[in-house]
Design an enzyme around this catalytic site. Structure first.
Site, PDB file in Angstrom:
ATOM      1  N   ARG A 111       0.466  14.617  13.305  1.00 19.95           N
ATOM      2  CA  ARG A 111       0.977  14.430  11.946  1.00 19.95           C
ATOM      3  C   ARG A 111       0.968  15.706  11.095  1.00 19.95           C
ATOM      4  O   ARG A 111       0.285  15.791  10.083  1.00 19.95           O
ATOM      5  CB  ARG A 111       0.209  13.300  11.243  1.00 19.95           C
ATOM      6  CG  ARG A 111       0.308  12.003  11.994  1.00 19.95           C
ATOM      7  CD  ARG A 111      -0.438  10.894  11.331  1.00 19.95           C
ATOM      8  NE  ARG A 111       0.283  10.307  10.214  1.00 19.95           N
ATOM      9  CZ  ARG A 111      -0.191   9.311   9.478  1.00 19.95           C
ATOM     10  NH1 ARG A 111      -1.375   8.815   9.739  1.00 19.95           N
ATOM     11  NH2 ARG A 111       0.516   8.813   8.497  1.00 19.95           N
ATOM     12  N   CYS A 140      -4.968  13.161  13.211  1.00 23.18           N
ATOM     13  CA  CYS A 140      -5.648  11.894  12.946  1.00 23.18           C
ATOM     14  C   CYS A 140      -5.507  11.039  14.184  1.00 23.18           C
ATOM     15  O   CYS A 140      -4.833  11.432  15.135  1.00 23.18           O
ATOM     16  CB  CYS A 140      -5.087  11.201  11.716  1.00 23.18           C
ATOM     17  SG  CYS A 140      -3.545  10.377  11.979  1.00 23.18           S
ATOM     18  N   ARG A 169      -8.805  -0.455   4.534  1.00 19.24           N
ATOM     19  CA  ARG A 169      -7.955   0.569   3.937  1.00 19.24           C
ATOM     20  C   ARG A 169      -6.593   0.001   3.573  1.00 19.24           C
ATOM     21  O   ARG A 169      -5.930   0.495   2.670  1.00 19.24           O
ATOM     22  CB  ARG A 169      -7.735   1.726   4.919  1.00 19.24           C
ATOM     23  CG  ARG A 169      -8.959   2.578   5.162  1.00 19.24           C
ATOM     24  CD  ARG A 169      -8.592   3.759   6.026  1.00 19.24           C
ATOM     25  NE  ARG A 169      -7.334   4.327   5.551  1.00 19.24           N
ATOM     26  CZ  ARG A 169      -6.469   4.982   6.304  1.00 19.24           C
ATOM     27  NH1 ARG A 169      -6.707   5.193   7.568  1.00 19.24           N
ATOM     28  NH2 ARG A 169      -5.350   5.466   5.793  1.00 19.24           N
ATOM     29  N   LYS A 204       0.838  -1.215   0.000  1.00 17.91           N
ATOM     30  CA  LYS A 204       0.000   0.000   0.000  1.00 17.91           C
ATOM     31  C   LYS A 204       0.871   1.263   0.000  1.00 17.91           C
ATOM     32  O   LYS A 204       0.662   2.160  -0.805  1.00 17.91           O
ATOM     33  CB  LYS A 204      -0.897   0.000   1.248  1.00 17.91           C
ATOM     34  CG  LYS A 204      -1.560   1.343   1.534  1.00 17.91           C
ATOM     35  CD  LYS A 204      -2.447   1.314   2.764  1.00 17.91           C
ATOM     36  CE  LYS A 204      -1.751   1.524   4.086  1.00 17.91           C
ATOM     37  NZ  LYS A 204      -1.435   2.921   4.433  1.00 17.91           N
ATOM     38  N   ASN A 205       1.838   1.314   0.912  1.00 18.45           N
ATOM     39  CA  ASN A 205       2.598   2.553   1.091  1.00 18.45           C
ATOM     40  C   ASN A 205       3.647   2.783   0.004  1.00 18.45           C
ATOM     41  O   ASN A 205       4.279   3.837  -0.025  1.00 18.45           O
ATOM     42  CB  ASN A 205       3.230   2.605   2.486  1.00 18.45           C
ATOM     43  CG  ASN A 205       2.165   2.800   3.555  1.00 18.45           C
ATOM     44  OD1 ASN A 205       1.018   3.125   3.236  1.00 18.45           O
ATOM     45  ND2 ASN A 205       2.535   2.593   4.812  1.00 18.45           N
ATOM     46  N   ASP A 222       4.535   0.580  12.121  1.00 20.10           N
ATOM     47  CA  ASP A 222       3.356  -0.102  11.561  1.00 20.10           C
ATOM     48  C   ASP A 222       3.258  -1.566  11.998  1.00 20.10           C
ATOM     49  O   ASP A 222       2.290  -2.245  11.648  1.00 20.10           O
ATOM     50  CB  ASP A 222       3.376  -0.019  10.021  1.00 20.10           C
ATOM     51  CG  ASP A 222       3.126   1.398   9.527  1.00 20.10           C
ATOM     52  OD1 ASP A 222       2.635   2.221  10.318  1.00 20.10           O
ATOM     53  OD2 ASP A 222       3.429   1.678   8.356  1.00 20.10           O
TER      54      ASP A 222
END
Ligand code: EPU
Length: 417
Positions: free
Chosen positions: A122, A117, A397, A22-23, A305
């Site tokens: 952030r 968030c 997500r 994803k990233n 993560d």
């Protein structure tokens, strides 16, 4: 609202393929804005964040075609709209990644400020500071970052803090700038190397990605290219922790063990036996895990993560572990939910002390962010009895087909409304 229901206690066994990262895919999609030509991207994971990014790029004038979901062709021949609206940025902060490419190619961008968030404040001050050093005029108006630059120029930029998307944004902007840009104290994450490979295939001159000094020689224009997104190291790590925690044996294909040395070291310390080859990892765990201390930090250290997933593992391990989160100021929200499952965890500032217990109890819990959701799935898989996880849109997500992949590995997991 959808929920996941997991009757726990079944060790994971079997083989699955890991999806594209994803990233890595998110910035690579944004790189399509840098050229009039087509960019073909393979191994794009099918995820909500990718859908959101594609609709943002579409709104900007990009045409999107593909033979199948994981193979996409983007063509931004003409940019018709330079705005990233609040509705999109609030659901996916990575939308900030269009700022650098838009400014470099179209000379203007209007991006909603991401705001805070769940996992922390952030801010995006480093993105802004870097673009200003490259000649952009930036003002914040009505909650939007309005950036203008007739032509960006090269600059030497020293980041105050290591930032992944900040490095990516400036790297993309610098590809079309006049002269050479040097990024110091740059992030070294493998996703940055993946983006640099894509940009170089498009004709950019990026050197040093993967180190903390990246040099980008600006070129007048970029051209079309084909790029295959790297495997998702966090998805890989999540399944490995799940297998370790349940005492299972799994084989992961289409991945790369070199992307997650720090994670594999910790799993070995916990008692897992790990073998790996060029594009596979095999993990076997036949004992109760040992507690492992860890401290998150920028790559190549232990990734933030993966912190939540290791918290679940430590809950049922032999011993006591200290988990320290140094990247985000509010990324221990899963602790409260794990406590609902009887975990014995004490939070002190940015550290959690996890006292291992014999088992977790299934309970009704709530996902608070993407990786916290993954930790609750792992907790559900090891718990005695049934766990119900609410708000699983967070999970969608960032994890492609997580239920079907876990089902292939023998887990009992189902989605309900
Ligand atoms: N920061 C600033 N100013 C900036 C930028 C960042 O103070 O201008 C701070 C952040 O507040 C944070 C730290 O620097 O405390 C690191 O943030 P970074 O910018 O590196 O995070 P990011 O680029 O927004 C990416 C990943 C995250 C991952 C972090 C850290 C993407 C799309 N997102 O976020 O992924 O946690 O790097 O590795 O690449 C996830 O996938 O679940 C996820 C949150």
């Amino acid at each position: 609202m959808q929920k996941l229901i997991i009757p726990g206690g079944i060790p994971l066994h079997g083989e699955i393929a890991i999806s594209g990262a994803k990233n890595a895919a998110l910035p690579v999609l944004c790189a399509a804005l840098l050229t009039q030509d087509s960019l073909k991207i393979n191994n794009v994971p099918v995820l909500q964040d990718i859908t959101t990014m594609l609709s943002l790029l579409k709104q900007m004038g990009t045409s999107i075609t593909g033979h199948n979901a994981s193979e996409i062709i983007l063509s931004a021949a003409e940019l018709t709209n330079l705005v990233a609206p609040y509705e999109m940025v609030k659901t996916m902060r990575a939308a900030i990644l269009v700022l650098g490419p838009l400014l470099a190619r179209a000379g203007e961008a209007n991006i909603s400020l991401p705001g805070g968030c769940a996992i922390g404040l952030r801010p995006v001050d480093q993105h802004i500071k870097g673009l200003q050093a490259m000649g952009a005029e930036i003002s914040i108006k009505h909650g939007y970052i309005h950036a203008v630059a007739k032509k960006l120029h090269g600059a030497r930029i020293v980041f105050d803090i290591v930032t992944v998307t900040g490095t990516e944004n400036l790297m993309m902007a610098a590809t079309l700038a006049d002269g050479t840009t040097i990024l110091e104290n740059a992030a070294r994450e493998p996703e940055i190397v993946d983006l640099a490979n894509c940009l170089n295939a498009m004709g950019a001159k990026v050197h040093g990605a993967g180190s903390d000094i990246i040099t980008i020689e600006g070129v007048p224009s970029l051209h079309g290219a084909e790029h295959t997104v790297m495997p998702d190291r966090i998805e890989t790590g999540t399944f490995l922790v799940a297998a370790t925690a349940t005492g299972g044996e799994i084989h992961l294909k289409d991945t790369d063990s070199h992307l997650l040395d720090a994670v594999l070291d910790k799993l070995t310390e916990a008692g897992a036996h790990i073998d790996s080859g060029e594009n596979w990892i095999h993990l076997k765990m036949h004992s109760k895990p040992k507690s492992v201390n860890l401290r998150t930090a920028p790559y190549p250290a232990f990734p933030t993560d993966m912190q939540a997933q290791f918290m679940s593992l430590n809950c049922i391990a032999n011993g006591t572990a200290i988990i320290t989160e140094t990247i985000f100021e509010n990324r221990l929200m899963h602790v409260q939910e794990l406590k609902r499952m009887n975990a014995n965890i004490k939070v002190e500032g940015n550290a959690a002390i996890v006292y291992g217990i014999s088992h977790l109890d299934g309970a009704h819990v709530m996902a608070t962010d993407l990786r916290a959701s993954a930790s609750l799935v792992i907790a559900g898989l090891i718990a005695q009895g049934e766990t119900v996880i609410d708000r699983i849109y967070h999970l969608d997500r960032g994890y492609e087909n997580i239920e079907s992949k876990l089902s292939v590995l023998g887990a009992q997991i189902r989605r309900a409304r």
